[in-house]
Design a protein around this motif. Structure first.
Motif, PDB file in Angstrom:
ATOM      1  N   GLU A 185      54.677  40.122  66.320  1.00 32.90           N
ATOM      2  CA  GLU A 185      55.310  38.898  66.805  1.00 32.90           C
ATOM      3  C   GLU A 185      54.942  37.766  65.851  1.00 32.90           C
ATOM      4  N   GLN A 206      51.539  36.251  66.349  1.00 37.98           N
ATOM      5  CA  GLN A 206      50.451  37.118  65.913  1.00 37.98           C
ATOM      6  C   GLN A 206      50.261  37.032  64.402  1.00 37.98           C
ATOM      7  N   ALA A 259      48.442  42.914  69.853  1.00 33.89           N
ATOM      8  CA  ALA A 259      48.650  42.463  71.226  1.00 33.89           C
ATOM      9  C   ALA A 259      47.411  42.716  72.076  1.00 33.89           C
ATOM     10  N   ASN A 260      47.349  42.060  73.215  1.00 37.71           N
ATOM     11  CA  ASN A 260      46.267  42.366  74.164  1.00 37.71           C
ATOM     12  C   ASN A 260      46.378  43.805  74.643  1.00 37.71           C
ATOM     13  N   GLN A 261      47.601  44.218  74.990  1.00 42.33           N
ATOM     14  CA  GLN A 261      47.875  45.616  75.311  1.00 42.33           C
ATOM     15  C   GLN A 261      48.299  46.282  74.000  1.00 42.33           C
ATOM     16  N   TYR A 312      47.673  51.062  74.723  1.00 40.05           N
ATOM     17  CA  TYR A 312      48.528  50.222  75.552  1.00 40.05           C
ATOM     18  C   TYR A 312      48.059  50.201  77.000  1.00 40.05           C
ATOM     19  N   ASP A 358      50.807  38.407  76.429  1.00 42.33           N
ATOM     20  CA  ASP A 358      51.597  39.074  75.393  1.00 42.33           C
ATOM     21  C   ASP A 358      53.060  38.667  75.457  1.00 42.33           C
ATOM     22  N   GLY A 369      51.164  34.720  73.435  1.00 39.33           N
ATOM     23  CA  GLY A 369      49.715  34.736  73.351  1.00 39.33           C
ATOM     24  C   GLY A 369      49.016  33.683  74.175  1.00 39.33           C
TER      25      GLY A 369
END
Length: 475
Positions: A148, A151, A302-304, A321, A453, A457
């Motif tokens: 993204e 990110q 990502a966080n996940q 994930y 996400d 963010g």
């Protein structure tokens, strides 16, 4: 869902039709036979409980430090059967679950922790060579990729900050074009390539090789021998097993997610179930379509997050994930298989690599890892320092468990060393609360991470509060 999207989802799910619900790494005809169970009484200088990386490194290093030391290792099932044999095979130098976590928690020690981590990875590479551990060890590094725009901006800013602090040695920022030259995915928008701080390996073969090395050095290894109780016995400790008993002067506990024999330690960890897929071997044409000539490990930002890498025979492991916490922190075999997560992961895989449409998955599996509230290992002693333990590696234990073994042996020696003086070693994380508070807090954290996400963010009040308290949930 539109018909075209439904057809695409059906295609992704069909890619799983032949997948066996067993870890790829353990599905090996060359898997060594287990050692016999303990059926008598044993005495020794050091008893190691647990036949994963933590216990294996402890037994091996104990014998290397003092070949005369009498060492016994007991494992409840087979060496490497759990997290040590079914993980992604990312052997990282980081001892702190990544530099951002280490810098946030131990800023005054971070340069020392980075140095110790680099030395630890060098020592693992040296042990692989010294003991001829046939584990497909490749020091290729790892790329953290942005999928993204926000990110990508965060990766660039983080690289600039760490460079100012002198913490970006051998780390290169890659823009979209540069990262796609390494691994070609239309989703990649930037990357940070840590060139020397991560190695790829075959996790089960590392465990099996460490067992062989331990036996060759004189460690007595007993498999299918769970440790049931731990009690003082004269000047040492006694551990009862189903068919026997071990009396030892000292004990090192490397059981990680499984119930610790020191009960007060149990509240510091919870189980997280992580899942992964493995593809069939890629043809030369398919491999060429994605590049990946330098064979780095990859993880998204990502966080996940997902983690993915090539095996020695050019399969792609794709995992991560979902991080599933079962209510009550139960560890059960039925949680190891989760088709709804496999379907989700397959869709994410083909979104990342649409040029691999038609590739089949041969294995799909999951299992529990131990996580703690600070995401990285903690250490301690019990029973008047005759017992040492290490736990809480939170998914980055392939490399850090060797460091934990050194810490446990230093603690048992009762000496002040550069390891035992670390704040990271001296202090523990906050324990998890009892149910239903643990499940509620973890569920709210997972929901908040997914929401962050989806919203560029941006962390909500709950996550910002957890950040200030130094708490979290990760895999």
């Amino acid at each position: 869902m539109a018909p075209s999207a439904m057809n695409q989802r059906d295609t992704w799910i069909r890619s799983l039709s032949d997948a066996q619900p067993v870890p790829y790494w353990l599905d090996d005809p060359g898997r060594p036979r287990p050692e016999p169970a303990l059926t008598t009484s044993e005495t020794c200088d050091l008893l190691v409980v647990g036949g994963g990386y933590s216990g294996l490194w402890t037994a091996l290093i104990a014998k290397e430090r003092d070949p005369r030391r009498d060492v016994v290792l007991v494992e409840g099932r087979e060496v490497g059967w759990a997290a040590s044999g079914r993980n992604g095979g990312f052997c990282a130098a980081s001892l702190t679950h990544g530099l951002p976590n280490g810098l946030a928690r131990w800023p005054g020690e971070i340069h020392k922790l980075q140095e110790l981590g680099a030395r630890n990875l060098d020592a693992i590479e040296a042990a692989v060579a010294r003991h001829s551990l046939d584990c497909d060890f490749e020091r290729t590094g790892e790329i953290d990729v942005a999928t993204e725009p926000y990110q990508a901006a965060e990766l660039r800013a983080w690289h600039e900050e760490t460079a100012r602090r002198g913490l970006a040695e051998n780390v290169e920022f890659l823009d979209a074009e540069a990262v796609r030259e390494q691994v070609n995915s239309p989703t990649f928008q930037a990357g940070l390539w840590d060139r020397g701080g991560v190695a790829m390996l075959h996790p089960a073969k590392l465990a099996w090789g460490l067992k062989r090395a331990c036996v060759e050095l004189g460690v007595r290894v007993y498999e299918h021998t769970p440790a049931l109780t731990l009690k003082p016995y004269g000047p040492g400790m006694a551990v009862r097993t189903p068919y026997g008993r071990v009396r030892a002067r000292q004990v090192a506990l490397g059981t990680n997610i499984f119930p610790n024999l020191v009960r007060r330690v149990r509240s510091y960890t919870v189980p997280v179930y992580d899942y992964a897929l493995m593809t069939e071997p890629l043809s030369a044409e398919r491999l060429a379509s994605i590049g990946w000539r330098n064979r780095q490990g990859l993880g998204d930002s990502a966080n996940q997050f997902h983690y993915f890498r090539l095996s020695a025979d050019n399969r792609i492991l794709w995992g991560g994930y979902d991080a599933i916490y079962p209510y009550g922190g139960r560890v059960r075999a039925e949680y190891d298989d989760r088709p709804e997560t496999y379907a989700k992961l397959a869709g994410h895989f083909f979104t990342c690599f649409p040029q691999l449409e038609g590739v089949r998955f041969t294995h799909a599996w999951g299992g529990a890892i131990d996580t703690c509230s600070r995401f990285s290992a903690f250490f301690g002693t019990a029973h008047q320092s005759k017992v040492a333990y290490a736990a809480g590696y939170t998914g980055l234990g392939v490399g850090a468990t060797r460091f934990g073994a050194e810490v446990m042996l230093d603690l048992l020696a009762g000496e002040r060393t550069e390891l035992t003086e670390l704040e990271m070693v001296r202090k523990k994380p906050l324990p998890f609360p009892p149910e239903p508070f643990a499940w509620t807090g973890i569920a709210l954290t997972k929901w908040s991470l997914a929401r962050a996400d989806a919203q560029g963010g941006r962390r909500n009040l709950w996550l910002r509060t957890m950040d200030r308290l130094g708490l979290g949930f990760d895999s």
